[in-house]
Design a protein around this motif. Structure first.
Motif, short mmCIF file in Angstrom:
data_model
loop_
_atom_site.label_atom_id
_atom_site.label_comp_id
_atom_site.label_asym_id
_atom_site.label_seq_id
_atom_site.Cartn_x
_atom_site.Cartn_y
_atom_site.Cartn_z
N GLN A 90 0.83 -1.19 0.00
CA GLN A 90 0.00 0.00 0.00
C GLN A 90 0.88 1.26 0.00
OE1 GLN A 90 -0.94 -2.64 2.25
NE2 GLN A 90 -2.37 -3.29 0.68
N TYR A 91 0.35 2.32 -0.59
CA TYR A 91 1.05 3.60 -0.62
C TYR A 91 0.01 4.71 -0.62
CZ TYR A 91 -0.17 3.65 -5.58
OH TYR A 91 -0.86 3.63 -6.75
N ALA A 92 0.44 5.91 -0.30
CA ALA A 92 -0.44 7.08 -0.36
C ALA A 92 0.41 8.33 -0.30
CB ALA A 92 -1.45 7.08 0.78
N GLY A 93 -0.06 9.38 -0.98
CA GLY A 93 0.63 10.66 -0.97
C GLY A 93 0.30 11.47 0.28
N GLU A 94 0.85 12.66 0.32
CA GLU A 94 0.77 13.50 1.52
C GLU A 94 -0.66 13.82 1.93
OE1 GLU A 94 2.56 17.80 3.09
OE2 GLU A 94 3.27 16.89 1.22
N GLU A 95 -1.55 13.97 0.97
CA GLU A 95 -2.93 14.36 1.28
C GLU A 95 -3.68 13.28 2.06
OE1 GLU A 95 -6.93 16.02 -1.06
OE2 GLU A 95 -5.07 15.62 -2.17
N TYR A 96 -3.24 12.02 1.92
CA TYR A 96 -3.99 10.91 2.53
C TYR A 96 -3.20 10.10 3.55
CZ TYR A 96 -7.22 12.06 -1.18
OH TYR A 96 -8.09 12.74 -1.99
N ALA A 97 -1.90 10.20 3.54
CA ALA A 97 -1.08 9.41 4.45
C ALA A 97 -1.42 9.75 5.91
CB ALA A 97 0.40 9.66 4.18
N GLY A 98 -1.72 8.74 6.68
CA GLY A 98 -2.03 8.92 8.09
C GLY A 98 -3.39 9.51 8.38
N LYS A 99 -4.25 9.64 7.35
CA LYS A 99 -5.54 10.32 7.54
C LYS A 99 -6.70 9.37 7.76
CE LYS A 99 -3.42 14.19 6.80
NZ LYS A 99 -3.51 14.93 5.55
N SER A 100 -6.50 8.08 7.53
CA SER A 100 -7.62 7.15 7.67
C SER A 100 -7.63 6.53 9.07
CB SER A 100 -7.52 6.03 6.63
OG SER A 100 -6.59 5.05 7.03
N ARG A 114 -7.68 3.15 9.32
CA ARG A 114 -7.31 1.74 9.09
C ARG A 114 -5.82 1.55 8.82
NH1 ARG A 114 -10.93 -1.52 4.90
NH2 ARG A 114 -9.51 -3.16 5.65
N GLY A 115 -5.00 2.52 9.16
CA GLY A 115 -3.58 2.36 8.91
C GLY A 115 -3.23 2.45 7.44
N PRO A 116 -2.12 1.84 7.00
CA PRO A 116 -1.67 1.96 5.61
C PRO A 116 -2.72 1.50 4.60
CG PRO A 116 0.08 1.06 6.97
CD PRO A 116 -1.13 1.10 7.83
N PHE A 117 -3.41 0.40 4.89
CA PHE A 117 -4.44 -0.05 3.95
C PHE A 117 -5.53 1.00 3.81
CE2 PHE A 117 -8.28 -2.08 2.51
CZ PHE A 117 -7.86 -3.02 1.60
N GLY A 118 -5.96 1.53 4.93
CA GLY A 118 -7.01 2.55 4.90
C GLY A 118 -6.58 3.82 4.21
N ASP A 119 -5.31 4.20 4.37
CA ASP A 119 -4.81 5.39 3.68
C ASP A 119 -4.84 5.18 2.16
OD1 ASP A 119 -4.33 6.28 6.23
OD2 ASP A 119 -2.14 6.19 6.09
N ALA A 120 -4.40 3.99 1.72
CA ALA A 120 -4.42 3.68 0.29
C ALA A 120 -5.84 3.69 -0.26
CB ALA A 120 -3.76 2.33 0.04
N LEU A 121 -6.75 3.10 0.49
CA LEU A 121 -8.15 3.07 0.07
C LEU A 121 -8.72 4.48 0.01
CD1 LEU A 121 -10.76 1.57 -0.58
CD2 LEU A 121 -11.09 1.19 1.88
N MET A 122 -8.37 5.30 0.97
CA MET A 122 -8.85 6.68 1.00
C MET A 122 -8.32 7.47 -0.19
SD MET A 122 -8.59 9.21 4.27
CE MET A 122 -9.44 10.79 4.32
N GLU A 123 -7.05 7.22 -0.58
CA GLU A 123 -6.49 7.90 -1.74
C GLU A 123 -7.21 7.45 -3.02
OE1 GLU A 123 -2.16 9.29 -2.84
OE2 GLU A 123 -2.36 7.14 -3.24
N PHE A 124 -7.48 6.16 -3.13
CA PHE A 124 -8.26 5.64 -4.26
C PHE A 124 -9.60 6.37 -4.35
CE2 PHE A 124 -10.80 1.64 -5.68
CZ PHE A 124 -10.80 2.06 -6.99
N ASP A 125 -10.27 6.48 -3.22
CA ASP A 125 -11.55 7.16 -3.16
C ASP A 125 -11.40 8.63 -3.57
OD1 ASP A 125 -14.48 6.96 -2.02
OD2 ASP A 125 -13.62 8.79 -1.15
N GLY A 126 -10.27 9.24 -3.18
CA GLY A 126 -10.04 10.64 -3.54
C GLY A 126 -9.91 10.84 -5.04
N THR A 127 -9.24 9.93 -5.73
CA THR A 127 -9.12 10.02 -7.19
C THR A 127 -10.48 9.86 -7.84
OG1 THR A 127 -6.87 9.15 -7.10
CG2 THR A 127 -7.97 9.10 -9.23
N ILE A 128 -11.30 8.96 -7.31
CA ILE A 128 -12.67 8.80 -7.81
C ILE A 128 -13.43 10.11 -7.63
CG2 ILE A 128 -14.86 7.60 -7.44
CD1 ILE A 128 -13.17 5.13 -6.64
N GLY A 129 -13.24 10.74 -6.48
CA GLY A 129 -13.89 12.02 -6.24
C GLY A 129 -13.47 13.08 -7.25
N LYS A 130 -12.19 13.10 -7.60
CA LYS A 130 -11.69 14.06 -8.58
C LYS A 130 -12.32 13.82 -9.95
CE LYS A 130 -7.41 16.25 -10.12
NZ LYS A 130 -5.95 16.37 -9.87
#
Length: 501
Positions: free
Chosen positions: A233-243, A245-261
């Protein structure tokens, strides 16, 4: 709303589609489990955009892919055909694979291009690179492409940053091969890909594609197969540490963010009311990664298995004003997306044996499915063993079962690698509506007619199946590994570049 009124609106929808070709956005997650999204029951996933799609769209409870691993699932999605027909088996393609999705297979992009659609793909391809890029998306109907041509763990990652400021990726990934390249069209722009910035690049690329198509008043097809939430899992600055669920949750949140864009761009360009957005994922969660590997919810096992957790996926269809918000229990599959998009675009179907059926009755009427069955192939299908399981209506019969490395670590021993392949005579039988966890085998003579019916359907299907030559069986050639400096030495370490996108 009464059924007659819903049917009336469906007729209006079809007439509208014929007058104005719709746009299509197809979003495909990676190793995302049935229980990973908030809208499918996870208590701590932060996926506001996907949750909003589900609340305002049609949520599928019984949606299936055709394989519990990446490459074959993606081949079936894009062609509407089981992977056994196209030869994308056994297992997955690698950077050095000689084969790939055969060029005589017709993809969704090629179907839509025949009707004047502009097409783009951003993200994970995983259907082959080949000599001189012979199997890249640009050779398979996509006008525009930005992404990694295979899985982002198929290259050493232990020295790469997966979270800011410089948190190294968890694990080592594949060793002894080139680091993963980021490609624009047929050209490598970055090697290794910058995981901290890649998702922003994807969002920008997708938005620009939509804006150009809208300005030119051309219908478009955008295919966004994400790397999220596959290991590492990976995530950029906007999502790292923001979920939560830890690293998995951060990656999922970033995925969701791209969908939002993407959704925001559809709104800003005023095309969202003429766009069908469809979301699902490629296979179940990689449970061997524990909390970094996703969750299959109440379903049994996960990636690599033909239990429900390996092949039943979350899915949502969204089209404002045309698809009424709701939930469908209709049996549906990734195989059905190509014929559905083709019908809505007024395009002809490929003149080959298709395994998909169109879903407009489900989408516009909340009606029953044209799909009667779903056939479950293992990661290594063969003519000898053929189909491992069959779903007919609400019943599922297992003829063979086995666990998988991908589904290790759970308390359920049926999921383990050491749960070796076992033949069942009579087949195990489950009522998936009453028992979606596949806990209670239906025994006794009362269930013999159901087993008999399913066996007949299985035999009829197998009689139509012609296995294509295995593309993965063609082997590997290390010289085919993508390298931005092909004449450099020593490989693979010398394959490095960083060009402006």
């Amino acid at each position: 709303m009464g059924s007659k009124m819903i049917a009336f609106f469906a007729l209006i929808a079809v007439a509208f589609v014929r007058a104005s070709p719709p746009n299509f956005v197809l979003i495909f997650g990676d190793d995302l489990g049935y229980g990973d999204l908030g809208c499918f029951g996870h208590p701590s996933s932060l996926t506001p955009n996907l949750d909003r799609l589900a609340a305002n769209g049609l949520r599928f409870t019984d949606f299936y892919v055709t394989s519990p691993v990446c490459s074959p699932s993606r081949a079936a999605l894009l062609t509407g055909r089981y992977q056994t027909r196209s030869g994308i088996y056994p297992g997955v393609l690698y950077p050095s694979s000689i084969g790939g999705l055969p060029l005589n297979e017709t993809t969704i992009a090629e179907v839509l291009k025949s009707k004047g659609y502009s097409t783009a793909m951003v993200g994970k391809w995983h259907l082959g690179v080949g000599a001189n890029g012979a199997y890249l998306p640009t050779r398979q109907g996509f006008d525009n492409y930005l992404g990694i041509p295979y899985s982002h763990d198929q290259g050493s990652c232990q020295n790469l940053s997966c979270f800011p400021p410089d948190v190294k990726c968890f694990g080592r990934c594949d060793q002894g091969v080139v680091t993963v390249p980021l490609m624009l069209g047929d050209t490598i722009k970055q090697q290794p890909a910058d995981f901290l910035k890649i998702e922003k690049s994807y969002g920008d690329f997708a938005s620009q594609f939509i804006r150009v198509a809208a300005q030119n008043e051309r219908p478009f097809f955008l295919y966004y197969p994400s790397h999220h939430t596959h290991y590492p899992q990976y995530a950029g600055e906007e999502y790292a540490g923001k979920s939560l669920r830890g690293p998995f949750g951060d990656a999922l949140m970033e995925f969701d963010g791209t969908i939002g864009k993407i959704l925001q761009t559809l709104m800003e360009t005023d095309v969202i009311n003429n766009t069908l957005v469809f979301f699902t994922s490629d296979n179940g969660p990689e449970l061997m990664r524990r909390s970094r590997g996703g969750n299959s919810g109440l379903l049994k096992c996960g990636k690599g298995t033909t239990y429900e957790g390996g092949m039943r996926e979350p899915a949502v269809a969204y089209w404002p004003g045309l698809i009424q918000p709701g939930v469908t229990h209709a049996l549906s599959s990734s195989l059905d997306i190509l014929p559905t998009f083709a019908k809505l675009a007024g395009a002809s179907l490929p003149e080959v044996q298709l395994d998909g059926v169109e879903m407009t009755n489900i989408l516009f009427n909340l009606g029953p499915s044209k799909r009667e069955t779903m056939f479950y192939y293992p990661t290594d299908p063969s003519e000898k063993y053929s189909v491992f399981a069959v779903r007919w209506g609400k019943y599922k019969a297992h003829y063979y079962t086995r666990g998988a490395t991908h589904s290790e670590t759970t308390p359920d021993q049926d999921c383990s690698l050491f749960a070796f392949q076992k033949y069942h005579d009579p087949p195990l039988l489950f009522d998936l509506e009453a028992d979606p966890s596949e806990n209670y085998n239906l025994t006794g003579p009362d269930w013999d007619p159901v087993r008999t019916k399913i066996t007949v359907l299985k035999e009829q299907f197998e009689a139509t199946m012609v296995f294509g030559e295995s593309e993965i069986g063609k082997g590997k050639d290390p010289t085919l590994e993508p390298c931005c400096t092909p004449e450099c030495s020593p490989k693979p370490d010398c394959c490095r570049c960083n060009s402006e996108l």
